[in-house]
Design a protein around this motif. Structure first.
Motif, PDB file in Angstrom:
ATOM      1  N   LYS A 203      14.022  11.971  14.350  1.00 49.34           N
ATOM      2  CA  LYS A 203      14.565  13.209  14.915  1.00 49.34           C
ATOM      3  C   LYS A 203      16.044  13.325  14.579  1.00 49.34           C
ATOM      4  O   LYS A 203      16.769  12.330  14.571  1.00 49.34           O
TER       5      LYS A 203
ATOM      6  N   ARG B 159      26.292  24.548   3.151  1.00 48.32           N
ATOM      7  CA  ARG B 159      24.889  24.954   3.283  1.00 48.32           C
ATOM      8  C   ARG B 159      24.672  26.391   2.798  1.00 48.32           C
ATOM      9  O   ARG B 159      23.575  26.744   2.395  1.00 48.32           O
TER      10      ARG B 159
ATOM     11  N   GLY C 236      12.609  24.378  15.830  1.00 41.34           N
ATOM     12  CA  GLY C 236      13.622  23.412  15.387  1.00 41.34           C
ATOM     13  C   GLY C 236      14.885  24.153  14.979  1.00 41.34           C
ATOM     14  O   GLY C 236      15.447  23.933  13.912  1.00 41.34           O
TER      15      GLY C 236
ATOM     16  N   PHE D  54      20.182  29.572  10.949  1.00 39.78           N
ATOM     17  CA  PHE D  54      19.349  30.641  10.394  1.00 39.78           C
ATOM     18  C   PHE D  54      19.102  31.747  11.423  1.00 39.78           C
ATOM     19  O   PHE D  54      19.007  32.915  11.061  1.00 39.78           O
TER      20      PHE D  54
ATOM     21  N   ASP E 148      13.813  24.573  20.415  1.00 38.63           N
ATOM     22  CA  ASP E 148      14.139  23.192  20.036  1.00 38.63           C
ATOM     23  C   ASP E 148      13.618  22.256  21.109  1.00 38.63           C
ATOM     24  O   ASP E 148      13.433  22.630  22.267  1.00 38.63           O
ATOM     25  N   LEU E 149      13.398  21.029  20.647  1.00 40.42           N
ATOM     26  CA  LEU E 149      12.893  19.965  21.509  1.00 40.42           C
ATOM     27  C   LEU E 149      14.036  19.321  22.309  1.00 40.42           C
ATOM     28  O   LEU E 149      13.863  18.878  23.432  1.00 40.42           O
ATOM     29  N   GLN E 150      15.196  19.257  21.664  1.00 43.70           N
ATOM     30  CA  GLN E 150      16.303  18.486  22.254  1.00 43.70           C
ATOM     31  C   GLN E 150      17.244  19.404  23.041  1.00 43.70           C
ATOM     32  O   GLN E 150      17.794  20.361  22.489  1.00 43.70           O
TER      33      GLN E 150
ATOM     34  N   MET F 234      11.091  23.720  23.900  1.00 42.70           N
ATOM     35  CA  MET F 234       9.669  23.515  23.603  1.00 42.70           C
ATOM     36  C   MET F 234       9.335  22.033  23.674  1.00 42.70           C
ATOM     37  O   MET F 234      10.228  21.194  23.724  1.00 42.70           O
TER      38      MET F 234
ATOM     39  N   GLU G   3       6.818  18.798  21.919  1.00 41.48           N
ATOM     40  CA  GLU G   3       6.672  18.354  20.524  1.00 41.48           C
ATOM     41  C   GLU G   3       5.875  19.333  19.640  1.00 41.48           C
ATOM     42  O   GLU G   3       6.334  19.688  18.582  1.00 41.48           O
TER      43      GLU G   3
ATOM     44  N   ILE H 196      12.632  25.143   9.504  1.00 34.78           N
ATOM     45  CA  ILE H 196      13.507  24.779   8.384  1.00 34.78           C
ATOM     46  C   ILE H 196      14.090  23.388   8.617  1.00 34.78           C
ATOM     47  O   ILE H 196      14.667  23.111   9.682  1.00 34.78           O
ATOM     48  N   ASN H 197      13.927  22.533   7.644  1.00 37.75           N
ATOM     49  CA  ASN H 197      14.406  21.141   7.714  1.00 37.75           C
ATOM     50  C   ASN H 197      13.819  20.409   8.916  1.00 37.75           C
ATOM     51  O   ASN H 197      14.480  19.566   9.526  1.00 37.75           O
TER      52      ASN H 197
ATOM     53  N   GLU I 146      10.395  15.716  10.366  1.00 33.44           N
ATOM     54  CA  GLU I 146      10.663  15.134  11.698  1.00 33.44           C
ATOM     55  C   GLU I 146       9.450  15.235  12.624  1.00 33.44           C
ATOM     56  O   GLU I 146       9.465  14.694  13.726  1.00 33.44           O
TER      57      GLU I 146
HETATM   58  C1  SAM Z   1      17.514  18.800  10.876  1.00 30.57           C
HETATM   59  S1  SAM Z   1      17.609  19.838  12.278  1.00 30.57           S
HETATM   60  C2  SAM Z   1      17.454  21.452  11.506  1.00 30.57           C
HETATM   61  C3  SAM Z   1      17.966  22.576  12.354  1.00 30.57           C
HETATM   62  C4  SAM Z   1      17.848  23.969  11.710  1.00 30.57           C
HETATM   63  N1  SAM Z   1      16.503  24.336  11.435  1.00 30.57           N
HETATM   64  C5  SAM Z   1      18.664  24.049  10.455  1.00 30.57           C
HETATM   65  O1  SAM Z   1      18.106  23.879   9.363  1.00 30.57           O
HETATM   66  O2  SAM Z   1      19.878  24.252  10.560  1.00 30.57           O
HETATM   67  C6  SAM Z   1      16.026  19.669  13.043  1.00 30.57           C
HETATM   68  C7  SAM Z   1      15.956  20.254  14.425  1.00 30.57           C
HETATM   69  O3  SAM Z   1      14.597  20.231  14.856  1.00 30.57           O
HETATM   70  C8  SAM Z   1      14.534  19.756  16.182  1.00 30.57           C
HETATM   71  N2  SAM Z   1      13.188  19.193  16.363  1.00 30.57           N
HETATM   72  C9  SAM Z   1      12.675  18.032  15.943  1.00 30.57           C
HETATM   73  N3  SAM Z   1      11.364  17.936  16.244  1.00 30.57           N
HETATM   74  C10 SAM Z   1      11.038  19.067  16.876  1.00 30.57           C
HETATM   75  C11 SAM Z   1       9.842  19.577  17.431  1.00 30.57           C
HETATM   76  N4  SAM Z   1       8.721  18.911  17.399  1.00 30.57           N
HETATM   77  N5  SAM Z   1       9.885  20.786  18.011  1.00 30.57           N
HETATM   78  C12 SAM Z   1      11.035  21.494  18.056  1.00 30.57           C
HETATM   79  N6  SAM Z   1      12.201  21.074  17.556  1.00 30.57           N
HETATM   80  C13 SAM Z   1      12.195  19.878  16.968  1.00 30.57           C
HETATM   81  C14 SAM Z   1      15.682  18.790  16.299  1.00 30.57           C
HETATM   82  O4  SAM Z   1      16.069  18.613  17.640  1.00 30.57           O
HETATM   83  C15 SAM Z   1      16.749  19.482  15.464  1.00 30.57           C
HETATM   84  O5  SAM Z   1      17.506  20.392  16.224  1.00 30.57           O
END
Ligand code: SAM
Length: 191
Positions: free
Chosen positions: A6, A20, A45, A51, A68-70, A94, A96, A112-113, A117
């Protein structure tokens, strides 16, 4: 999948790195999506809204659930959403693979990205399918599985072909890759 895949909220500055805009420009992605008058978008996420905010700028009719999860990420987003977007960009907690919103509400669900994870890619894609209106678009974008000086370790990255497979398995049609980005795969499908 281990929790340490994560994104670490201590690295939040990486998400706001202006470089970016060269390698994953929201305007390029938006144009490539080619959506027709979208109204409800779900960003899974969402991180710092890199975005979500530019996408919300595309039309005053757009409403975005920035999920987001966190909690740290959501708190950051809540504190930084520009005042004039507060009623249209909603930070949303949300679980997982679960977004507690009704079926068939979104025109676009995007991730995205995030794909590398995820604990359960199939469950997340099914959730995206459930949330989309018939005819709605899912978009998954993530780092190409290639060696490069930035991004997550190549060993945990997911290939574009695997992303295509994940989207097809969830029942989406018209699944296609968009070769518009140097460092990222972008794949869409239609419900
Ligand atoms: C690498 S960051 C990318 C954030 C954004 N999409 C960007 O590209 O700027 C990944 C994000 O996804 C969230 N995340 C990870 N697993 C997730 C899940 N199962 N559900 C929702 N969010 C999640 C993380 O907390 C983090 O904020």
């Amino acid at each position: 999948m281990h929790e340490n895949r994560k994104f670490d909220p201590k690295s939040i500055d990486k998400l706001n790195n202006p470089e970016r805009f060269d390698r994953e420009n929201p305007d390029v992605i938006w144009k490539e999506l080619g959506l027709k008058e979208p109204r409800v978008l779900i960003d899974i996420g969402a991180g710092t809204g890199f975005f979500a905010i530019p996408f919300a700028r595309k039309s005053p009719a757009i409403m975005i659930y920035a999920c987001d999860l966190q909690q740290e990420m959501l708190d950051w987003l809540e504190a930084h959403i520009p005042e004039d977007f507060r009623n249209r960009v909603k930070p949303f907690k949300m679980e997982e693979s679960e977004v507690s919103l009704p079926d068939n509400i979104a025109d676009l669900v995007y991730m995205i990205n995030l794909h590398h994870e995820l604990e359960d890619r199939d469950a997340m894609m099914k959730e995206a399918f459930r949330l989309l209106k018939p005819g709605g678009t899912v978009m998954v974008m993530d780092w190409k599985k290639e060696d490069m000086p930035m991004g997550p370790p190549v060993t945990i990255r997911i290939t574009a072909e695997e992303i295509v497979g994940d989207i097809e398995k969830a029942g989406f049609r018209e699944v296609k890759q968009h070769p518009v980005l140097k460092f990222h795969s972008m794949v869409t499908g239609r419900k």
